[in-house]
Design a protein around this motif. Sequence first.
Motif, mmCIF file in Angstrom:
data_model
loop_
_atom_site.group_PDB
_atom_site.id
_atom_site.type_symbol
_atom_site.label_atom_id
_atom_site.label_comp_id
_atom_site.label_asym_id
_atom_site.label_seq_id
_atom_site.Cartn_x
_atom_site.Cartn_y
_atom_site.Cartn_z
ATOM 1 N N PRO A 101 0.687 -1.275 -0.101
ATOM 2 C CA PRO A 101 0.202 -0.130 -0.154
ATOM 3 C C PRO A 101 0.868 1.139 0.018
ATOM 4 N N GLU A 102 0.377 2.610 -0.602
ATOM 5 C CA GLU A 102 0.943 3.615 -0.603
ATOM 6 C C GLU A 102 1.420 4.157 0.682
ATOM 7 N N SER A 103 0.473 3.851 1.522
ATOM 8 C CA SER A 103 0.715 4.487 2.990
ATOM 9 C C SER A 103 1.963 3.701 3.650
ATOM 10 N N VAL A 104 2.251 2.704 3.341
ATOM 11 C CA VAL A 104 3.186 1.767 4.020
ATOM 12 C C VAL A 104 4.554 2.425 3.314
ATOM 13 N N ILE A 105 4.363 2.309 1.994
ATOM 14 C CA ILE A 105 5.769 2.887 1.462
ATOM 15 C C ILE A 105 6.185 4.229 1.694
ATOM 16 N N ARG A 106 5.007 5.424 2.093
ATOM 17 C CA ARG A 106 5.322 6.700 2.747
ATOM 18 C C ARG A 106 5.960 6.597 3.947
ATOM 19 N N ASN A 107 5.260 5.789 4.800
ATOM 20 C CA ASN A 107 5.994 5.561 6.333
ATOM 21 C C ASN A 107 7.315 4.799 6.175
ATOM 22 N N GLU A 108 7.705 4.099 5.220
ATOM 23 C CA GLU A 108 9.134 3.605 5.222
ATOM 24 C C GLU A 108 10.095 4.622 4.749
ATOM 25 N N PRO A 145 2.690 6.006 -9.799
ATOM 26 C CA PRO A 145 2.083 6.938 -10.345
ATOM 27 C C PRO A 145 2.347 8.390 -9.847
ATOM 28 N N SER A 146 2.026 9.361 -10.834
ATOM 29 C CA SER A 146 2.093 10.781 -10.463
ATOM 30 C C SER A 146 1.393 11.400 -9.537
ATOM 31 N N THR A 147 0.265 10.655 -9.007
ATOM 32 C CA THR A 147 -1.032 11.226 -8.345
ATOM 33 C C THR A 147 -0.961 10.237 -7.225
ATOM 34 N N ALA A 148 -1.300 10.465 -6.074
ATOM 35 C CA ALA A 148 -1.552 9.753 -4.942
ATOM 36 C C ALA A 148 -3.152 8.826 -5.081
ATOM 37 N N SER A 149 -3.107 7.776 -4.886
ATOM 38 C CA SER A 149 -4.332 6.982 -4.685
ATOM 39 C C SER A 149 -4.989 7.399 -3.377
ATOM 40 N N PRO A 150 -6.424 7.497 -3.494
ATOM 41 C CA PRO A 150 -7.159 7.762 -2.401
ATOM 42 C C PRO A 150 -7.161 6.778 -1.405
ATOM 43 N N GLU A 151 -6.915 7.056 -0.147
ATOM 44 C CA GLU A 151 -6.786 6.132 1.117
ATOM 45 C C GLU A 151 -7.390 6.893 1.930
#
Length: 317
Positions: free
Chosen positions: A118-125, A198-204
């Motif tokens: 998930p993008e949130s996991v990548i951003r936290n890392e 992707p260049s835009t964040a996916s909605p979470e």
Amino acid sequence: SSGDWSDYPGSRRRTTSTNHATGRSNYGGTRRSNNANNNDNQKGNPIGNWIQNRAREIRARHRNRQRDQVGGAVGTEAKAIKNLQVNAKDFKYPEEGFITPVEHSLLYAMIEFPENYPESVIRNEIEDEDFTQYLYVKEKETKRGEATSYEDDGSDNDVQTQPNNNDSQTATQQSEEEQPVSYGQLSALLALSAAKNPSTASPEKSSSTTEAESDDQTLSVGETLCRKLLRTITRYADANSLDRNHEIREFLDPIERRCAVRNEKAALQQLLPAYAGYTLSLVTGNPLPLLLGAAALTGPDPMMEENSNVHGFRGLG
């Protein structure tokens, strides 16, 4: 009759048969034929054996070549070594290499395969990662030996070794000085993010997210990574009294050059079907290949997301 000596006891009568008429005996003939068949089966077809042996040699040579290229590594380690080799060429890694290769990190795997996380996991890392460790370059291997002095003390052992004070002083000065650094790994990591994410964040959406976390989720993975890397570089520039703008350009320029090369390759891949269809239509007189080749030109741009990412990185810098 009395003249027939073969009738007396003890005489050896020689009987003739069809087998002996030729002067050859069939005794043991079956055994010889069986032995011949066994030898033929063991030897096999010489041409077939040569082909099988040649195939084994080729397979063994191919396995040895692959083992030499990756040093016997397999799986994720072999993939990391291959990525390191490609990045070293594209982003001009120092010959000495880095102390901590970024290609072996978990974050690199997350960015390379974003569909698995998930993008949130990548951003936290990204936020938890210390990117300073990927700056430092290995020192060149130098022989810091001992100085040799020659003293005539009247003995046979005239050669004595003494520590070289100049070398020890130089080593102390080098330890106090700043270690050599390079932005190559950081550029490679951000370029990978531009190509894979992707260049835009996916909605979470989540009810437990705070307002600050909600603002962070509006950033794409590439934007989050770029901001963190820019902070790392500016801090290093300030700590070492370097020009911020120069350091940022040194960091972003290789990414833009790599993107330009990929754009050229992508454009060539789109043009080749059109040229091939045009040539085939001229030769055959059939317009269908031309139409199929033209359809490739009207397809979606495969570099749109990457170009948008790289353009956004320049805006953040």
